[in-house]
Enzyme design. Structure first.
Site, PDB file in Angstrom:
ATOM      1  N   TRP A   1      -5.878 -16.881  63.231  1.00  0.00           N
ATOM      2  CA  TRP A   1      -6.198 -15.644  62.615  1.00  0.00           C
ATOM      3  C   TRP A   1      -5.992 -14.402  63.308  1.00  0.00           C
ATOM      4  CZ3 TRP A   1      -6.481 -16.375  57.443  1.00  0.00           C
ATOM      5  CH2 TRP A   1      -6.940 -17.493  57.059  1.00  0.00           C
ATOM      6  N   SER A   2      -5.498 -14.416  64.337  1.00  0.00           N
ATOM      7  CA  SER A   2      -5.321 -13.530  65.525  1.00  0.00           C
ATOM      8  C   SER A   2      -4.590 -12.084  64.838  1.00  0.00           C
ATOM      9  CB  SER A   2      -4.185 -14.095  66.816  1.00  0.00           C
ATOM     10  OG  SER A   2      -4.270 -12.938  67.556  1.00  0.00           O
ATOM     11  N   ASN A   3      -5.430 -10.954  65.197  1.00  0.00           N
ATOM     12  CA  ASN A   3      -5.004  -9.630  64.550  1.00  0.00           C
ATOM     13  C   ASN A   3      -3.930  -9.374  65.556  1.00  0.00           C
ATOM     14  OD1 ASN A   3      -6.856  -9.238  62.474  1.00  0.00           O
ATOM     15  ND2 ASN A   3      -8.556  -8.914  63.844  1.00  0.00           N
TER      16      ASN A   3
ATOM     17  N   LEU B   1      -1.649 -11.085  67.571  1.00  0.00           N
ATOM     18  CA  LEU B   1      -0.493 -11.585  67.133  1.00  0.00           C
ATOM     19  C   LEU B   1       0.271 -11.203  66.081  1.00  0.00           C
ATOM     20  CD1 LEU B   1      -0.776 -15.636  68.083  1.00  0.00           C
ATOM     21  CD2 LEU B   1      -0.010 -13.651  69.450  1.00  0.00           C
TER      22      LEU B   1
END
Ligand SMILES: *Cc1c(COP(=O)(O)O)cnc(C)c1O
Length: 293
Positions: free
Chosen positions: A66-68, A70
């Site tokens: 869920w990386s903001n 990336l």
């Protein structure tokens, strides 16, 4: 080109603030850009320029499902014509999260890796082992803590005219906290750790900021860990969202308000103090309920 505007500062309506006579404003970094929102753009800005100047063939980084980070990197890379690749702690055959689907759509190559490989990559030194496989790559470690990221955050000083007693921000790698502490030496900066066991960050931040002592790391409001929640947290989110025009993610920004709630209640922040909260974005990660994370 990724065009970004200065983010507005708005007053926050909140019963807790009214009760104690505290003034709270919010800097809407979630409005910087429709996609590359929040502090992630500020942190990436100079890193992307550096990669371009060094004529790197691609940017390689890492992050969770869920990386903001990336998400912002994939979009920015796509807009600037820079190739991106990311180590992701997931299995190839697993259904992709909306976050990773977006990343792929924007041309990011997802490099699936095992939990143990991912752990090793957390130490930048491990990247050296992969580097030969991806020559002329520009490496951004997890969280992107770096001088250039911190510089990018510090640029915010130009956008804040008023003097605040406190600035509150969510904290993961600590880069945003460091940038704010440098940019606003007259203000006390409080970083609210979004995960448990963040005490180790204190010495890293201390080492980085040296003599600056205008900062504090709050490690008590993670609600049990990264992406964990609590009834109080959800109640606070719902109150703030119903009284204001903004939405808050539960991973970082609502925890920031939860900490602020305690700081006011416990008397650290007192009547007539002025507080600025940085809305660090992160709403793309709210596309499912946090308990699914
Ligand atoms: C990454 C992130 C943070 C933490 O920033 P750091 O500079 O790593 O401390 C806070 N809020 C949101 C929404 C984020 O995505």
């Amino acid at each position: 080109m990724v065009r970004l505007s200065d983010s507005p500062i708005q007053p926050v309506t909140w019963s807790q603030a009214e009760k104690y006579g505290v003034t709270i404003d919010i800097k809407r970094d979630d409005l910087i850009h429709p996609i590359v929102t929040g502090n992630k753009w500020r942190k990436l800005k100079y890193l992307l320029m550096d990669a371009q100047n060094k004529k790197c063939r691609q940017i390689v980084s890492m992050g969770g499902n869920w990386s903001n980070h990336l998400h912002a990197l994939a979009f920015a890379g796509n807009s600037l014509g820079i190739k991106t690749r990311a180590f992701v702690r997931a299995h190839q055959n697993q259904a992709l999260t909306p976050t990773l689907r977006d990343c792929q759509r924007w041309g990011m190559t997802l490099q699936f890796c095992t939990r143990s490989d991912y752990e090793l990559l957390r130490k930048d030194s491990h990247w050296a082992r992969w580097q030969n496989r991806f020559p002329d790559s520009y490496w951004i470690g997890e969280g992107g803590f770096s001088e250039l990221a911190i510089q990018g955050v510090s640029d915010m000083s130009r956008e804040v005219q008023e003097a605040y007693d406190y600035i509150f921000t969510g904290c993961g790698s600590g880069a945003t906290l460091c940038g704010l502490a440098r940019a606003f030496p007259e203000t006390r900066i409080v970083g609210v750790a979004a995960f448990s066991g963040a005490e180790y960050l204190k010495s890293e931040i201390q080492a980085y900021l040296g003599k600056l002592t205008n900062w504090f790391l709050d490690t008590k409001h993670h609600c049990g860990g990264f992406a964990k929640s609590s009834e109080l947290l959800l109640k606070l989110q719902s109150e703030l969202e119903s009284k204001n025009e903004f939405r808050l993610d539960t991973v970082y920004n609502t925890k920031t308000f939860l900490a602020l709630n305690s700081w006011i209640e416990e008397g650290y922040i007192t009547k007539s103090n002025k507080v600025l909260v940085i809305h660090t974005g992160g709403l793309q990660g709210e596309r499912v309920t946090p308990t699914d994370k």
